[in-house]
Design an enzyme around this catalytic site. Structure first.
Site, PDB file in Angstrom:
ATOM      1  N   GLU A 434       0.901  -1.190  -0.170  1.00  0.00           N
ATOM      2  CA  GLU A 434      -0.265   0.257  -0.163  1.00  0.00           C
ATOM      3  C   GLU A 434       0.808   1.254  -0.131  1.00  0.00           C
ATOM      4  O   GLU A 434       1.819   1.251   0.973  1.00  0.00           O
ATOM      5  CB  GLU A 434      -0.920   0.035   1.405  1.00  0.00           C
ATOM      6  CG  GLU A 434      -1.845   1.225   1.273  1.00  0.00           C
ATOM      7  CD  GLU A 434      -2.583   1.247   2.653  1.00  0.00           C
ATOM      8  OE1 GLU A 434      -3.062   0.059   3.185  1.00  0.00           O
ATOM      9  OE2 GLU A 434      -2.897   2.391   3.254  1.00  0.00           O
ATOM     10  N   GLU A 439      -2.303  11.795   2.714  1.00  0.00           N
ATOM     11  CA  GLU A 439      -3.011  11.486   4.028  1.00  0.00           C
ATOM     12  C   GLU A 439      -2.878  12.818   4.899  1.00  0.00           C
ATOM     13  O   GLU A 439      -1.958  13.280   5.125  1.00  0.00           O
ATOM     14  CB  GLU A 439      -2.753  10.296   4.958  1.00  0.00           C
ATOM     15  CG  GLU A 439      -2.995   9.043   4.092  1.00  0.00           C
ATOM     16  CD  GLU A 439      -3.079   7.607   5.220  1.00  0.00           C
ATOM     17  OE1 GLU A 439      -3.948   7.099   5.609  1.00  0.00           O
ATOM     18  OE2 GLU A 439      -1.751   7.456   5.613  1.00  0.00           O
TER      19      GLU A 439
END
Length: 547
Positions: A434, A439
């Site tokens: 991932e 974020e």
């Protein structure tokens, strides 16, 4: 057993600028060459039972002469050492029982000198590590660089093995930590070359004329500072790397059992007052060394080197646009590109997230994709939002991903642009890999995170870095990842804030797909502000470039 050799009156006049009329020299006084030069040696561990020594190859050399100020020993491995006392312990490392020709030069005032050449006979060395030599030099010549993209490429730990087997538990440098500062930006320019010449290993450090000094040694470069500094310092010239058995190996340390000692004050880029480095581990493309700082034997320093340049002109240039969504057609997101994910997943998508994803919460309007997180009751949940991905519509390996976005606000909001390994249904997370390109959490406004999840580094132990960017919810910023076989680099507005060294050992060498979402709460989003009503992430575009 001691052997003594003497020479009287053999004079090497090394001072070039001495006046032809010695009586007129008012600086040095009488320039008399040292006389009565004697040299002795003792083979360490020599006895009746072990006439050639204990196998260490260590020999204690002693030289003395009248009017001598210093002594220089020259050895057949082309290394040399200068000492003031005349005593020096030399480790001879040719495997088996061998004899060595040694020259000692005694220097007097003004550089005048006398010399003596003698044989050190029948010394046993049990050292034999051709595999390390071959890996170090490639059998001919091999170039090494600082593993700047690797966490812990510079580290410090205890030297007594009492904690973490001596590994760098006191300090561990983050990737590219020493870049971007005038005080430290010379370190990653280092080029270290090891060359095998018969039984001799030669070493050259090219640091562009600037050396990164540990604060304790700044005075060597002429500065007086309490911080580590890059200073002009001449490291030119070829050194000799004498390989031999590592001294005082603590059994719990990982080690090859081999160390390198460089001639003429040679060192491996970061000046810590030593010229001896234990090779902890070495492969075709990675080497870890351990050294004891010259003035503090309680600390063990660790350096990691690689054959991959930190800044490589050989990295692919990703400038060919292969995918984009400019979000210029109002309505629902393009269904030929985006799959809308619905629901709350399992255990809040594995993160205890509080929202229920609905397709209706994502809309293209006015040239932007707008994903809105809302406080509303729906299907048993108190919040709704949207999540969308390109799986099976656009999956790719390597390239540059770029998006321009303005982020939501409010405690508990958790927007993200990220990628997941396309094989996630057959190779479970985190083994599929991932990559979180961007974020953000509303509880820590203006902090942008870039994170990698893979086996051994996932969830709360993920490989992550962050950077502060002002106004992420007030204006658009560009978030980018450059993903190549060698590196994964993260940027905000063109400023790199995280670099990861890619390799076949991690799951970043197969297809991934893109994901947009805005989560609420959960393990990373944190506490949701009770007064939160709604907020949106707006995306101007997303683009992917390849070679």
């Amino acid at each position: 057993m001691k052997k003594t050799l003497t020479i009287i009156g053999k004079c090497l006049m090394l001072l070039i600028l001495v006046s032809s009329c010695q009586d007129d020299d008012k600086t040095f006084g009488s320039l008399d060459a040292p006389t009565n030069l004697e040299a002795t040696y003792e083979i360490i561990g020599q006895s009746v039972e072990f006439p050639n020594g204990d196998g260490s190859g260590n020999v204690l050399l002693k030289a003395s002469a009248e009017n001598a100020i210093s002594y220089k020993y020259i050895f057949p491995d082309q290394s040399s050492v200068t000492v003031s006392s005349g005593e020096y312990t030399k480790r001879f490392t040719t495997n088996g029982v061998n004899s060595y020709e040694v020259t000692v030069i005694a220097y007097g005032k003004g550089g005048v000198a006398s010399s003596l050449t003698f044989m050190v006979e029948d010394v046993l060395s049990n050292f034999n590590d051709p595999e390390t030599v071959a890996l170090l030099t490639g059998g001919a010549s091999k170039v090494w660089y600082w593993a700047a993209a690797t966490a812990g490429h510079i580290g410090v730990g205890p030297n007594d093995g009492s904690e973490n087997n001596g590994w760098p538990s006191y300090y561990s440098a983050t990737p590219f930590e020493k870049a971007g500062s005038e005080d430290s930006d010379c370190l990653y320019e280092n080029v270290l070359t090891f060359t095998q010449d018969g039984e001799i290993v030669k070493y050259t450090l090219d640091n562009g004329g600037r050396t990164f000094f540990n604060a304790s040694y700044n005075s060597v470069g002429g500065e007086d500072s309490s911080s580590d500094l890059c200073q002009p310092f001449d490291t030119s010239g070829e050194k000799i790397a004498v390989l031999g058995p590592a001294d005082a190996i603590t059994p719990q340390y990982e080690t090859t059992g081999t160390q390198m000692t460089f001639s003429d004050g040679g060192f491996m880029g970061y000046y810590i007052g030593t010229n001896t480095y234990e090779i902890v581990s070495i492969t075709e493309n990675t080497m870890t060394v351990r050294a004891v700082m010259g003035n503090d034997a309680s600390l063990a320093w660790y350096h990691i080197f690689t054959t991959q340049p930190p800044y490589s002109d050989d990295e692919p240039v990703y400038d060919n646009l292969v995918f984009s969504d400019e979000f210029d057609v109002d309505g629902a997101p393009d269904p030929t590109i985006w799959n809308m994910e619905i629901g709350n997943g399992t255990n809040g998508w594995g993160n205890n997230e509080a929202q229920y994803y609905r397709a209706e919460n994502a809309v293209v309007q006015g040239g932007n994709l707008i994903i809105t997180a809302k406080q509303e009751a729906f299907n048993g949940f108190n919040y709704t939002s949207a999540r969308m991905n390109t799986h099976n519509n656009f999956d790719f390996t390597y390239g540059k991903v770029e998006m321009r976005a303005k982020l939501p606000t409010g405690g508990g909001t958790w927007p993200a642009l990220w990628m997941l390994g396309s094989n996630y249904q057959t190779i479970s997370w985190p083994a599929c890999g991932e990559t979180d390109i961007m974020e953000h959490v509303g509880n820590d406004q203006n902090t942008i995170h870039g994170t990698l999840h893979y086996p051994g580094n996932s969830a709360g132990n993920a490989n992550t870095s962050s950077t502060v960017v002002e106004g992420v919810s007030d204006e658009f910023h560009i978030y980018t990842v450059n993903w190549s076989p060698n590196f994964i680099r993260f940027y905000v507005d063109g400023n790199e804030f995280k670099t990861f060294a890619n390799s076949p050992e991690v799951p970043y060498n197969w297809d991934f797909f893109l994901i947009f979402n805005v989560a609420m709460g959960g393990s990373f989003g944190g506490t949701i502000d009770p007064s939160f009503t709604e907020s949106s992430m707006e995306v101007d575009y997303v683009r992917v470039y390849q070679e």
